[in-house]
Design an enzyme around this catalytic site. Structure first.
Site, short mmCIF file in Angstrom:
data_model
loop_
_atom_site.label_atom_id
_atom_site.label_comp_id
_atom_site.label_asym_id
_atom_site.label_seq_id
_atom_site.Cartn_x
_atom_site.Cartn_y
_atom_site.Cartn_z
N ASP A 158 -29.70 2.73 24.92
CA ASP A 158 -29.03 1.90 23.92
C ASP A 158 -27.70 2.54 23.56
O ASP A 158 -27.63 3.74 23.25
CB ASP A 158 -29.90 1.79 22.67
N TYR B 106 -23.69 2.17 21.50
CA TYR B 106 -23.18 2.07 20.13
C TYR B 106 -21.72 1.64 20.27
O TYR B 106 -20.81 2.33 19.88
CB TYR B 106 -23.30 3.48 19.52
N HIS C 278 -19.11 -1.99 13.91
CA HIS C 278 -20.42 -1.48 13.47
C HIS C 278 -20.36 0.02 13.22
O HIS C 278 -20.82 0.50 12.18
CB HIS C 278 -21.47 -1.80 14.54
N ARG D 143 -20.81 8.47 5.60
CA ARG D 143 -19.85 9.56 5.40
C ARG D 143 -18.64 9.03 4.63
O ARG D 143 -17.53 8.96 5.16
CB ARG D 143 -19.41 10.13 6.76
N GLU E 68 -31.13 -5.17 14.90
CA GLU E 68 -29.80 -4.99 15.50
C GLU E 68 -29.64 -6.06 16.57
O GLU E 68 -30.41 -6.10 17.54
CB GLU E 68 -29.63 -3.59 16.09
N GLU F 289 -28.05 -7.46 19.68
CA GLU F 289 -27.39 -6.81 20.81
C GLU F 289 -27.46 -7.68 22.06
O GLU F 289 -28.20 -8.66 22.12
CB GLU F 289 -28.04 -5.45 21.10
N ASP G 34 -32.92 -4.76 18.67
CA ASP G 34 -33.35 -3.36 18.62
C ASP G 34 -33.81 -3.06 17.18
O ASP G 34 -33.04 -2.61 16.35
CB ASP G 34 -32.20 -2.44 19.03
N ARG H 35 -34.71 2.21 9.20
CA ARG H 35 -33.57 3.00 8.75
C ARG H 35 -33.97 4.24 7.94
O ARG H 35 -33.30 5.26 8.01
CB ARG H 35 -32.63 2.13 7.91
N GLN I 199 -35.35 6.75 10.42
CA GLN I 199 -34.21 7.21 11.21
C GLN I 199 -33.35 8.20 10.42
O GLN I 199 -32.93 9.24 10.95
CB GLN I 199 -33.38 6.01 11.64
N LYS J 3 -36.55 4.25 16.08
CA LYS J 3 -36.07 3.29 17.06
C LYS J 3 -37.10 2.95 18.15
O LYS J 3 -37.01 1.90 18.78
CB LYS J 3 -34.82 3.85 17.77
N THR K 226 -38.54 -2.89 20.85
CA THR K 226 -37.27 -3.52 21.18
C THR K 226 -37.60 -4.86 21.83
O THR K 226 -38.32 -4.89 22.83
CB THR K 226 -36.43 -2.67 22.14
N THR L 110 -25.47 -2.55 18.27
CA THR L 110 -25.24 -3.66 17.34
C THR L 110 -23.88 -4.31 17.57
O THR L 110 -22.86 -3.64 17.69
CB THR L 110 -25.32 -3.16 15.89
N GLU M 67 -25.69 -3.22 7.50
CA GLU M 67 -24.27 -3.54 7.31
C GLU M 67 -24.09 -4.75 6.41
O GLU M 67 -23.27 -4.75 5.50
CB GLU M 67 -23.63 -3.88 8.66
#
Length: 392
Positions: free
Chosen positions: A106, A108, A113, A122, A179, A181, A213, A217, A220, A233, A237, A324, A338
């Site tokens: 998978d 990113y 995203h 962050r 997610e 995808e 997916d 959270r 994770q 994760k 899926t 995503t 998100e």
């Protein structure tokens, strides 16, 4: 013999002709092609036993030239006459996982995203980490938990630790997410110690599927430092049952967004493999997002090149997903973390404020793309309903 009537506005017309695995009338699963509202049994229609198998793997392994010839024969077939015993109404067949998944990776690949999650996690630093615009970031998933659309998803259990808690606890995920995808299926692999150049993408990859997916959270967030996604994760899926051939996506090709700085030579594309695909995410029957795949920063050709550049082998049935899909607008975000900004900005679903998934919720992801001759083609849907955690 019979003729298949395909409405002019069908998303499954002759410009698409996706492949899948189906069963009908108690028979064993076998390969079929969808034409309009019908499924054609290819073993019967084409007289080739390679299609009388419960996965697409043997067909995919035959390679690009065979894919092209089969598509030509299938197009002739569905625009002419088909043996009556080979044709089944789509509503009377059961669809199955279309491939035996050899490996699962998978990525990113959405800048929107990745930037949104960077701002969430962050807030006092740059949204993108220094490596992000130099390589397609990804992780290895769990092939054995890839399931076909319609499979119920049991809420995963694991360790969770909220920011205000002193110690972790064990239980069902409290922040279960999706997610949206796009996934790509490798048709012909590459040996250990070799790499697949970006220019070989279209001869190596057989087709594309929709992917959900599912993501826990809270599990994770507690586990992923320092090695990345694991139990949050690996529990499930989901993929769509119909595989849209890459040959059907030529009209959907667009350039990727400008890649600055210029990628290293092994990631440079002479022909673009961005894709103009529009997705829709529905939560309990209400559309909550429309992610645009054309916004993806890294192309699937670049993903495959990066996946193999270290000499990792690839095999028939390998699935790799885009990560995503999100656009620049709030209504284009492809994950609920998100869309609800980490749970701080609920969305209305059924008149109630919602953040993450509750037991009984159902998520449906669908997609369409431009087809040849001004048509539109469809990917069908990937659907899943959440069941309570085991023992809950």
């Amino acid at each position: 013999m019979t003729r298949i009537e395909i409405p002019r506005d069908s998303l499954f017309g002759t410009e698409n002709l996706p492949y899948g695995v189906f069963s009908a009338d108690g028979a064993e699963p076998r390969v079929g092609v969808r034409a309009g509202d019908s499924v054609v049994d290819l073993a019967v229609a084409l007289g080739d036993e390679i299609f009388a198998r419960p996965t697409l793997n043997a067909f995919m392994a035959r390679g690009y030239d065979f894919w092209v010839e089969t598509r030509r024969r299938v197009t002739e077939l569905v625009t002419g006459e088909v043996p009556g015993e080979a044709v089944h109404p789509v509503e009377r067949v059961r669809t199955h996982l279309p491939v035996e998944v050899a490996d699962y990776v998978d990525f990113y690949a959405s800048e929107h995203h990745a930037s949104n999650l960077g701002r969430l996690f962050r807030p006092d630093a740059e949204p993108l980490l220094p490596n992000w615009k130099h390589l397609p970031v990804g992780y290895h998933g769990r092939a054995g938990t890839v399931v076909v659309s319609g499979t119920d998803i049991v809420r995963p259990s694991g360790q969770r630790k909220a920011p205000g808690e002193d110690a972790p606890s064990f239980g069902g995920s409290r922040r279960l997410d999706i997610e949206a995808e796009l996934g790509f299926l490798v048709g012909t692999g590459s040996p250990l110690g070799s790499a697949v150049p970006v220019a070989e993408f279209s001869r190596r990859v057989f087709g594309a599927v929709l992917v959900n997916d599912w993501s826990a959270r809270d599990i994770q967030a507690w586990e992923y430092v320092p090695l990345g996604p694991f139990l949050g994760k690996s529990f499930a899926t989901s993929i769509s049952p119909w595989v849209v051939p890459l040959l059907a996506l030529e009209a959907a090709r667009v350039p990727t967004p400008a890649q600055v700085p210029e990628p290293l030579p092994y990631l440079r594309e002479s022909e673009p493999w961005g894709l103009d695909i529009d997705l829709s995410v529905s939560w309990n029957g209400e559309e909550v997002s429309r992610p645009p795949y054309r916004e993806m920063y890294w192309s699937p050709a670049q993903m495959l090149a990066h996946l193999t550049v270290n000499g990792a082998s690839s095999r028939t049935g390998d699935l790799y997903a885009s990560g995503t899909i999100s656009g620049p607008e709030k209504a284009q975000r492809g994950a609920f973390i998100e869309l609800t900004w980490g749970g701080k900005e609920p969305v209305l679903v059924g008149g109630a404020e919602r953040t993450f998934l509750e037991d009984g919720d159902e998520v449906v992801i669908s997609a369409t793309a431009p087809g040849a001759k001004g048509t539109r083609i469809g990917f069908g849907e990937v659907r899943g309903r959440v069941l309570p955690a085991t023992g809950a």
